[in-house]
Design a protein around this motif. Sequence first.
Motif, PDB file in Angstrom:
ATOM      1  N   GLY A 255       0.905  -1.402   0.012  1.00 31.89           N
ATOM      2  CA  GLY A 255       0.010   0.057  -0.001  1.00 31.89           C
ATOM      3  C   GLY A 255       0.804   1.325  -0.108  1.00 31.89           C
ATOM      4  O   GLY A 255       0.530   2.170  -0.920  1.00 31.89           O
ATOM      5  N   TYR A 256       1.686   1.383   0.969  1.00 31.86           N
ATOM      6  CA  TYR A 256       2.664   2.461   0.801  1.00 31.86           C
ATOM      7  C   TYR A 256       3.611   2.696  -0.309  1.00 31.86           C
ATOM      8  O   TYR A 256       3.875   3.709  -0.526  1.00 31.86           O
ATOM      9  CB  TYR A 256       3.404   2.541   2.275  1.00 31.86           C
ATOM     10  CG  TYR A 256       2.780   2.987   3.541  1.00 31.86           C
ATOM     11  CD1 TYR A 256       2.263   4.176   3.394  1.00 31.86           C
ATOM     12  CD2 TYR A 256       2.445   2.196   4.546  1.00 31.86           C
ATOM     13  CE1 TYR A 256       1.455   4.649   4.541  1.00 31.86           C
ATOM     14  CE2 TYR A 256       1.761   2.557   5.418  1.00 31.86           C
ATOM     15  CZ  TYR A 256       1.191   3.795   5.809  1.00 31.86           C
ATOM     16  OH  TYR A 256       0.374   4.299   6.594  1.00 31.86           O
ATOM     17  N   ALA A 257       4.032   1.341  -0.675  1.00 33.10           N
ATOM     18  CA  ALA A 257       5.052   1.624  -1.889  1.00 33.10           C
ATOM     19  C   ALA A 257       4.191   2.039  -3.148  1.00 33.10           C
ATOM     20  O   ALA A 257       4.931   2.928  -3.608  1.00 33.10           O
ATOM     21  CB  ALA A 257       5.522   0.084  -2.140  1.00 33.10           C
ATOM     22  N   THR A 258       3.145   1.653  -3.238  1.00 28.49           N
ATOM     23  CA  THR A 258       2.239   1.990  -4.332  1.00 28.49           C
ATOM     24  C   THR A 258       1.840   3.632  -4.092  1.00 28.49           C
ATOM     25  O   THR A 258       2.280   4.168  -5.267  1.00 28.49           O
ATOM     26  CB  THR A 258       0.864   1.173  -4.489  1.00 28.49           C
ATOM     27  OG1 THR A 258       1.372  -0.188  -4.552  1.00 28.49           O
ATOM     28  CG2 THR A 258       0.060   1.325  -5.664  1.00 28.49           C
ATOM     29  N   SER A 259       1.231   3.927  -3.238  1.00 26.39           N
ATOM     30  CA  SER A 259       0.868   5.386  -2.919  1.00 26.39           C
ATOM     31  C   SER A 259       2.168   6.028  -3.031  1.00 26.39           C
ATOM     32  O   SER A 259       2.075   7.293  -3.795  1.00 26.39           O
ATOM     33  CB  SER A 259       0.289   5.471  -1.709  1.00 26.39           C
ATOM     34  OG  SER A 259      -1.054   4.546  -1.544  1.00 26.39           O
ATOM     35  N   GLY A 260       3.228   5.699  -2.518  1.00 25.58           N
ATOM     36  CA  GLY A 260       4.444   6.580  -2.295  1.00 25.58           C
ATOM     37  C   GLY A 260       4.725   6.898  -3.870  1.00 25.58           C
ATOM     38  O   GLY A 260       5.438   7.978  -4.119  1.00 25.58           O
ATOM     39  N   ALA A 261       5.093   5.787  -4.651  1.00 32.23           N
ATOM     40  CA  ALA A 261       5.716   5.700  -5.832  1.00 32.23           C
ATOM     41  C   ALA A 261       4.955   6.819  -6.883  1.00 32.23           C
ATOM     42  O   ALA A 261       5.190   7.322  -7.421  1.00 32.23           O
ATOM     43  CB  ALA A 261       5.668   4.442  -6.383  1.00 32.23           C
ATOM     44  N   VAL A 262       3.525   6.569  -6.559  1.00 38.28           N
ATOM     45  CA  VAL A 262       2.352   7.504  -7.448  1.00 38.28           C
ATOM     46  C   VAL A 262       2.853   8.988  -7.140  1.00 38.28           C
ATOM     47  O   VAL A 262       2.909   9.864  -8.032  1.00 38.28           O
ATOM     48  CB  VAL A 262       0.939   6.898  -7.240  1.00 38.28           C
ATOM     49  CG1 VAL A 262       0.199   8.017  -7.865  1.00 38.28           C
ATOM     50  CG2 VAL A 262       0.994   5.752  -7.964  1.00 38.28           C
ATOM     51  N   LEU A 263       2.728   9.469  -5.780  1.00 37.75           N
ATOM     52  CA  LEU A 263       2.816  10.543  -5.454  1.00 37.75           C
ATOM     53  C   LEU A 263       4.063  11.344  -5.800  1.00 37.75           C
ATOM     54  O   LEU A 263       4.329  12.278  -6.462  1.00 37.75           O
ATOM     55  CB  LEU A 263       2.694  10.679  -3.722  1.00 37.75           C
ATOM     56  CG  LEU A 263       2.999  12.218  -3.340  1.00 37.75           C
ATOM     57  CD1 LEU A 263       1.621  12.902  -3.913  1.00 37.75           C
ATOM     58  CD2 LEU A 263       2.823  11.991  -1.616  1.00 37.75           C
ATOM     59  N   ALA A 264       5.194  10.359  -5.761  1.00 37.35           N
ATOM     60  CA  ALA A 264       6.604  11.165  -6.197  1.00 37.35           C
ATOM     61  C   ALA A 264       6.464  11.232  -7.643  1.00 37.35           C
ATOM     62  O   ALA A 264       7.228  12.336  -8.059  1.00 37.35           O
ATOM     63  CB  ALA A 264       7.704  10.039  -5.765  1.00 37.35           C
ATOM     64  N   SER A 265       6.022  10.463  -8.438  1.00 32.71           N
ATOM     65  CA  SER A 265       5.776  10.452  -9.902  1.00 32.71           C
ATOM     66  C   SER A 265       5.054  11.691 -10.321  1.00 32.71           C
ATOM     67  O   SER A 265       5.449  12.424 -11.320  1.00 32.71           O
ATOM     68  CB  SER A 265       5.417   9.317 -10.645  1.00 32.71           C
ATOM     69  OG  SER A 265       6.079   8.252 -10.511  1.00 32.71           O
TER      70      SER A 265
END
Length: 514
Positions: free
Chosen positions: A318-328
């Motif tokens: 959950g955090y890996a997906t959300s964090g990656a989307v936000l950073a992109s």
Amino acid sequence: MARTRRAHAAAPAWLTIWALLPLLLIALPLCYVAIRASQAGLAGVAQELLRERTLMLLLNTVALAVGVTLTASMIGLAVAWCVERSDLPLRRFWRVAAGLPLAVPAFVSSYAWSSIAVGFQSLPGALLVLSLSTYPLVYLPVAAALRSADPAFEDVSRSLGHGPTHTFLHALLPQLIPALGGGSLLVLTHMFSEFGALALLRVQTFTTAIFESYELQFDSATAAVQSIVLMALCIPAAYGEMRVRGHRRIARMGRGAARMVPSVRLGKARLLVLLAFGGLGLLSLGVPLATLGYWLAHGRSLGQGYEEIWPAIRGSIGYATSGAVLASILAMPLVLLSIRYRNRFSSLAERLPYIVHGLPGVVVALALVFLSIRAAPALYQTSIVLLCAYAILFLPLAQSSLRASIELISPQLEQIARSLGRSPFRVFMSVVLPNIAPGIGAALALMMLEIFRELTATLMLAPTGVTTLATQVWSYTFDAEYAAAAPFATLLVLISSVPVWVFTRRMLQYGGQP
């Protein structure tokens, strides 16, 4: 001329506003340090800096960072040369296997070595473990550079009567400097920001001291002053990495000689080199994997925490997906500005994340705790704060991945769309975004892998009751429950191994030599 005019045209208002969001986020750690330093006052800062403990932390931090960087660089350079330029047996196998230690996070390796013997919980032990974990960061770019290096320079040197050593130092090594320097600086910045491995190996540096100050005194002035010193160490290294990143390739006329470089015969040293490769593989991969296997089958704490495996996997994904989307999302405007609207603002917007990238997660987390409590108390201990930390830490990674895709899009496509009456925003949505979709996918995959392994910010900022694979490894290992930590560590290695294998093969295949 059209491209030049486009590069200096004013950026659309929506793009500038979009770019301000990541810049404001990146500025938070700098604001935190400035605020806390002003609150402590010059006398308080000077008193903390002159403490004997601060000097000890400085010496440990610098000694470890420099020692690991030099050791990893020498190992990486030697391994790359043997694999690419010598007649080493099983070269195809070693070419990929030498990069696989990246699949084992540094704190997992530290967990494995520290569970073997207490003697590894020391500065020399940390130097050994971290050098084995980080040498692929030097090996991979240097090996790729060796495969694409122009052999004509070496031919000229040998034709002038120079021997192998002179030819290597004056004809080949200058071509490798950008890759070697970039990899070494990357190791250096990693060492300044490393926390989990050093905490498990019981080595005191600024990162572990800042975390302890936060845990014991909660946002103390001591932690803030230590953060200032760590920032002073990190920023030049991160800036140097950014500069080298922009000058990786050495210009040359044409594509160079399209031929295979003759392998150097190792002669009597062949067996010795092969044994050295076997020993390196045993220490960097064999020991951590064998230790994981042992603790999966033995130990008094075996079977504890199994009910927490699925919540940890769910939290990591959950955090890996959300964090990656936000950073992109936050990286997109910075890359667009730097490529399409080059000016002082866009240059600052592009470089600032790379400079802050050298800061460890503990400083970023401390800044977000401090500012969220005082400016937005409702956000404290929420996932929003943790995702902001991920965005700050991994924004440069997103920039690098996206930049490669956006640079391939011709500005003429956008100009044609604009000539048809579309607004800049509609051009971005209909022309730019579909064309960079593969780059976005690659950026997301790479950042998800890194966030899966992130430890410090997650420990400090995750909401109460939320766990990840990384935090569970650290929690059980810190309490010496090695068997209970083994399943979580094994899952981390398995998740990391596939992308590391693919990345290693693709990187080393780029260059030309089979």
